[in-house]
Scaffold this motif. Sequence first.
Motif, mmCIF file in Angstrom:
data_model
loop_
_atom_site.group_PDB
_atom_site.id
_atom_site.type_symbol
_atom_site.label_atom_id
_atom_site.label_comp_id
_atom_site.label_asym_id
_atom_site.label_seq_id
_atom_site.Cartn_x
_atom_site.Cartn_y
_atom_site.Cartn_z
ATOM 1 N N CYS A 14 0.853 -1.174 0.000
ATOM 2 C CA CYS A 14 0.000 0.000 0.000
ATOM 3 C C CYS A 14 0.897 1.233 0.000
ATOM 4 O O CYS A 14 2.067 1.156 0.370
ATOM 5 C CB CYS A 14 -0.925 0.012 1.215
ATOM 6 S SG CYS A 14 -2.168 -1.291 1.206
ATOM 7 N N SER A 16 1.087 5.943 -0.516
ATOM 8 C CA SER A 16 0.425 7.244 -0.533
ATOM 9 C C SER A 16 1.083 8.118 -1.577
ATOM 10 O O SER A 16 2.266 7.942 -1.899
ATOM 11 C CB SER A 16 0.479 7.916 0.837
ATOM 12 O OG SER A 16 1.811 8.228 1.187
ATOM 13 N N ALA A 66 -3.291 6.118 -0.541
ATOM 14 C CA ALA A 66 -3.819 7.356 0.017
ATOM 15 C C ALA A 66 -3.465 8.500 -0.920
ATOM 16 O O ALA A 66 -2.367 8.542 -1.473
ATOM 17 C CB ALA A 66 -3.241 7.601 1.403
ATOM 18 N N THR A 94 -8.524 8.240 -1.074
ATOM 19 C CA THR A 94 -8.179 6.828 -0.934
ATOM 20 C C THR A 94 -8.539 6.077 -2.208
ATOM 21 O O THR A 94 -9.637 6.263 -2.740
ATOM 22 C CB THR A 94 -8.952 6.191 0.241
ATOM 23 O OG1 THR A 94 -8.710 6.942 1.429
ATOM 24 C CG2 THR A 94 -8.558 4.741 0.455
ATOM 25 N N THR A 107 -12.200 9.052 2.956
ATOM 26 C CA THR A 107 -12.284 8.746 4.381
ATOM 27 C C THR A 107 -12.130 9.991 5.250
ATOM 28 O O THR A 107 -12.407 9.935 6.455
ATOM 29 C CB THR A 107 -11.231 7.694 4.785
ATOM 30 O OG1 THR A 107 -9.921 8.222 4.566
ATOM 31 C CG2 THR A 107 -11.402 6.411 3.980
ATOM 32 N N GLN A 247 -8.944 3.788 6.088
ATOM 33 C CA GLN A 247 -8.164 3.283 4.957
ATOM 34 C C GLN A 247 -7.639 1.880 5.244
ATOM 35 O O GLN A 247 -7.715 0.993 4.383
ATOM 36 C CB GLN A 247 -6.996 4.228 4.667
ATOM 37 C CG GLN A 247 -7.394 5.558 4.067
ATOM 38 C CD GLN A 247 -6.215 6.491 3.903
ATOM 39 O OE1 GLN A 247 -5.235 6.406 4.652
ATOM 40 N NE2 GLN A 247 -6.289 7.380 2.932
ATOM 41 N N TYR A 251 -8.315 -1.440 2.965
ATOM 42 C CA TYR A 251 -7.235 -2.178 2.317
ATOM 43 C C TYR A 251 -7.174 -3.636 2.765
ATOM 44 O O TYR A 251 -6.878 -4.529 1.975
ATOM 45 C CB TYR A 251 -5.879 -1.530 2.624
ATOM 46 C CG TYR A 251 -5.708 -0.102 2.166
ATOM 47 C CD1 TYR A 251 -6.446 0.420 1.108
ATOM 48 C CD2 TYR A 251 -4.790 0.728 2.797
ATOM 49 C CE1 TYR A 251 -6.281 1.741 0.716
ATOM 50 C CE2 TYR A 251 -4.607 2.048 2.402
ATOM 51 C CZ TYR A 251 -5.356 2.543 1.365
ATOM 52 O OH TYR A 251 -5.180 3.845 0.976
#
Length: 270
Positions: A14, A16, A66, A94, A107, A247, A251
């Motif tokens: 994951c 951002s 993100a 997100t 979110t 988040q 995920y």
Amino acid sequence: MAQKPLIGRDTRLCMSLSARPGNFGTRFHNRLYELTGLDFVYKAFSTTDLPAAIGGIRALNIRGCAISMPFKEAVIPLLDGLDNSAAAIDSVNTIVNDDGRLTGYNTDYGAVRALIADIDPATPFVLRGSGGMAKAVAAAFRDAGFRDGVIVARNQAACQALAALCGFRWLADLGEGAPILINVTPLGMTGSPPNELPFPEAMIEQAVIAFDVVQYPPETPFLRIAREAGKRCITGEEVAILQALDQFVLYTGLRPSPDQVADAARFARQ
């Protein structure tokens, strides 16, 4: 604490995307992976090529991303669909990747709703800002039943559009104050001119609640003055924790315990 697997070929990534990445989200998510034993890893990135970055999420099967300033609106045409939380305000913070299909969520909206749940919606407010985060905050106030609000921003077109979307008034410049003052601009952010304020000190003195979405520093000059004057303060860090938790759930499909969330928040502040 659960045993987290070593990073390997099955580890889910994951990430951002932000113009100015910080460490809070990275540390928060990775600490929760450690506490829950999930085979995930989280990394912050910046980019000057948003379409290529979004293409990479799809091509590399990155599970989630993100989205922060200044990409919350620009990313929308690059996605396959929007959850209602993002579609209602045309702002995404997100992305969830389901086998190559990218869906945008917001979110921030839910985090703000939770933080203002105990405030009387008859209380007037002034919100300064008109970008993607301002949309989430204004929509949260609207949907919580607030009706007496003013949106103030230098970008007159964006200000008018946001006020119309949420049913509030708009001003190009600050007028009178209100019991609730909300900063949704970069004023006070780390790297800004020292002691830069989104509202005059006299206006802060007359307020009851000071709400600043700026995350770094945790206590901005605006919040410091408000706290010293005995005002209730709602911080950007509080927003960051709640929205990052949502988040994490999107995920991973797992909701950590309150103790795990508190641990991750403490770890992220270090």
